[in-house]
Design an enzyme around this catalytic site. Structure first.
Site, PDB file in Angstrom:
ATOM      1  N   ASP A  85       0.848  -1.195   0.000  1.00  0.00           N
ATOM      2  CA  ASP A  85       0.000   0.000   0.000  1.00  0.00           C
ATOM      3  C   ASP A  85       0.884   1.246   0.000  1.00  0.00           C
ATOM      4  O   ASP A  85       1.620   1.496   0.947  1.00  0.00           O
ATOM      5  CB  ASP A  85      -0.924  -0.035   1.229  1.00  0.00           C
ATOM      6  CG  ASP A  85      -2.036   0.993   1.141  1.00  0.00           C
ATOM      7  OD1 ASP A  85      -1.761   2.125   0.705  1.00  0.00           O
ATOM      8  OD2 ASP A  85      -3.177   0.667   1.524  1.00  0.00           O
ATOM      9  N   ASP A  96      -3.328   7.339  -3.258  1.00  0.00           N
ATOM     10  CA  ASP A  96      -3.325   6.155  -2.395  1.00  0.00           C
ATOM     11  C   ASP A  96      -3.619   4.948  -3.296  1.00  0.00           C
ATOM     12  O   ASP A  96      -4.657   4.922  -3.962  1.00  0.00           O
ATOM     13  CB  ASP A  96      -4.419   6.373  -1.339  1.00  0.00           C
ATOM     14  CG  ASP A  96      -4.467   5.319  -0.257  1.00  0.00           C
ATOM     15  OD1 ASP A  96      -3.681   4.355  -0.317  1.00  0.00           O
ATOM     16  OD2 ASP A  96      -5.313   5.459   0.653  1.00  0.00           O
ATOM     17  N   HIS A 157     -12.029   5.970   1.702  1.00  0.00           N
ATOM     18  CA  HIS A 157     -12.085   7.249   2.421  1.00  0.00           C
ATOM     19  C   HIS A 157     -11.786   8.384   1.473  1.00  0.00           C
ATOM     20  O   HIS A 157     -11.184   8.176   0.410  1.00  0.00           O
ATOM     21  CB  HIS A 157     -11.024   7.227   3.526  1.00  0.00           C
ATOM     22  CG  HIS A 157      -9.690   6.773   3.002  1.00  0.00           C
ATOM     23  ND1 HIS A 157      -8.784   7.629   2.450  1.00  0.00           N
ATOM     24  CD2 HIS A 157      -9.153   5.531   2.860  1.00  0.00           C
ATOM     25  CE1 HIS A 157      -7.737   6.938   2.020  1.00  0.00           C
ATOM     26  NE2 HIS A 157      -7.936   5.650   2.236  1.00  0.00           N
ATOM     27  N   HIS A 165      -6.948  10.584   5.589  1.00  0.00           N
ATOM     28  CA  HIS A 165      -8.253   9.951   5.793  1.00  0.00           C
ATOM     29  C   HIS A 165      -9.263  11.012   6.174  1.00  0.00           C
ATOM     30  O   HIS A 165      -9.187  11.590   7.240  1.00  0.00           O
ATOM     31  CB  HIS A 165      -8.194   8.912   6.931  1.00  0.00           C
ATOM     32  CG  HIS A 165      -7.722   7.580   6.476  1.00  0.00           C
ATOM     33  ND1 HIS A 165      -7.751   6.475   7.282  1.00  0.00           N
ATOM     34  CD2 HIS A 165      -7.227   7.160   5.290  1.00  0.00           C
ATOM     35  CE1 HIS A 165      -7.282   5.433   6.611  1.00  0.00           C
ATOM     36  NE2 HIS A 165      -6.939   5.827   5.402  1.00  0.00           N
ATOM     37  N   GLU A 190     -11.062   0.992  -1.583  1.00  0.00           N
ATOM     38  CA  GLU A 190     -10.153  -0.107  -1.268  1.00  0.00           C
ATOM     39  C   GLU A 190     -10.870  -1.328  -0.692  1.00  0.00           C
ATOM     40  O   GLU A 190     -10.917  -1.521   0.510  1.00  0.00           O
ATOM     41  CB  GLU A 190      -9.023   0.345  -0.338  1.00  0.00           C
ATOM     42  CG  GLU A 190      -9.417   1.110   0.888  1.00  0.00           C
ATOM     43  CD  GLU A 190      -8.177   1.543   1.688  1.00  0.00           C
ATOM     44  OE1 GLU A 190      -7.269   0.725   1.887  1.00  0.00           O
ATOM     45  OE2 GLU A 190      -8.137   2.708   2.108  1.00  0.00           O
ATOM     46  N   GLU A 283      -6.617  -1.120  -4.420  1.00  0.00           N
ATOM     47  CA  GLU A 283      -6.999   0.273  -4.159  1.00  0.00           C
ATOM     48  C   GLU A 283      -6.577   1.221  -5.281  1.00  0.00           C
ATOM     49  O   GLU A 283      -5.505   1.074  -5.859  1.00  0.00           O
ATOM     50  CB  GLU A 283      -6.348   0.743  -2.840  1.00  0.00           C
ATOM     51  CG  GLU A 283      -6.696   2.164  -2.443  1.00  0.00           C
ATOM     52  CD  GLU A 283      -6.210   2.538  -1.051  1.00  0.00           C
ATOM     53  OE1 GLU A 283      -5.215   1.938  -0.588  1.00  0.00           O
ATOM     54  OE2 GLU A 283      -6.823   3.432  -0.443  1.00  0.00           O
TER      55      GLU A 283
HETATM   56 MN    MN Z   1      -6.567   4.127   1.585  1.00  0.00          MN
HETATM   57 MN    MN Z   2      -3.879   2.655   0.840  1.00  0.00          MN
END
Ligand code: MN
Ligand code: MN
Length: 297
Positions: A85, A96, A157, A165, A190, A283
């Site tokens: 990630d 992200d 998010h 976030h 995600e 994601e």
């Molecule tokens: Mn995320």
């Molecule tokens: Mn992430």
């Protein structure tokens, strides 16, 4: 949204995508996780971005928030299911992106496909006016179609300037919410899929921290660490590995202990599937416009 800001998001997305590709390439049997983290984080800087958080490398039933500690000895083993990630920011504007890889085996191909296809389906309907429950329903159905369970207490998010976030929360199941996506929202979707019960719990403390409140402290090391955080990371997550350059050895440990004690920093927990189920994640980050832009693709 201003064109200038869209460009920053796009740049962050492009760098994040390249950094993730490098992470995937490096994640092989007998390789140390710390080697991957350091190379990927350096690559982000080389490409003109900054890591928005330490590379998260979450193995098997660990779903999120694991990053190597200083001198970490963790090595990838055959059969490991690894979630990579990546977070990148350009002047605070965040991309992200995450992907799951399996080391040397093909036992979890279906589980990996479940989160990937759920993400693809969700991206197709993410536009102004879509409700967050519609996204959640699509994710849930796709994962269940593959015979797995979505992790209900992990969600996508919003992201914003120096905020990794923020609202809206993007559920991985139909939460019946009528909240709609709006033009200009930037969201990370995600899906997490598991063969377990579909819930994560806090395991041990992770190596990932975030500034809570910049409180005054008399301890010299703690002050030095706070200064560095204020200068480089602001409100975004960081780890001890990144602060080694400013504060060395035992001082670093002492400083962190003090900052935790006065609650100036928050220490994230490693998140683990409650029944030790295996976990996959996929994601992307998307700007919600009439013609949505997936910045990490
Ligand atoms: Mn995320
Ligand atoms: Mn992430």
């Amino acid at each position: 949204m201003k064109e200038e800001i869209i460009e920053k998001y796009k740049k962050a997305g492009k760098i994040a995508k390249e950094a993730l590709e490098l992470a995937v390439e490096l994640t092989k049997e007998n390789v140390k996780a710390i080697e991957v983290a350091e190379k990927v984080e350096n690559k982000i800087i080389e490409l003109g971005g900054k890591p928005a958080w330490p590379l998260n490398i979450s193995i098997n039933s660990i779903a999120a928030h694991w990053t190597p500690k200083i001198n970490d000895e963790t090595v990838f083993k055959e059969g490991d299911l690894v979630k990579l990630d990546v977070g990148v920011h350009v002047d605070g504007f965040i991309a992200d992106i995450a992907k799951t890889v399996e080391i040397g085996t093909n036992n979890w191909e279906k589980l990996i496909r479940a989160s990937e296809e759920a993400l693809e389906e969700a991206l197709k309907i993410a536009k102004p006016g879509t409700t967050i429950s519609e996204i959640g329903a699509v994710v849930e159905n796709k994962i269940k179609e593959h015979g797995f369970v979505p992790i209900a207490n992990l969600s996508g998010h919003g992201v914003d300037e120096y905020e990794n976030h923020t609202s809206p929360t993007i559920p991985n199941f139909d939460n019946k919410s009528n909240q709609k996506l709006k033009e200009g929202d930037v969201i990370a979707i995600e899906p997490f899929a598991t063969d377990g019960v579909g819930k994560v719990i806090d395991a041990k403390n992770s190596e990932i921290y975030k500034l809570e409140v910049p409180k005054p402290t008399r301890q010299r090391m703690a002050r030095k660490i706070l200064e560095q955080i204020a200068k480089e990371h602001l409100t975004l997550p960081f780890c001890k590995r990144w602060l080694q350059k400013s504060v060395k050895g035992f001082g670093l440990e002492m400083g962190f202990r003090e900052l935790k004690r006065i609650e100036a920093i928050h220490n994230f927990s490693v998140l683990k599937e409650e029944s030790d189920g295996m976990v996959s994640q996929a994601e992307h980050t998307i700007i919600i416009l009439d013609e949505p832009i997936i910045i990490t693709k």
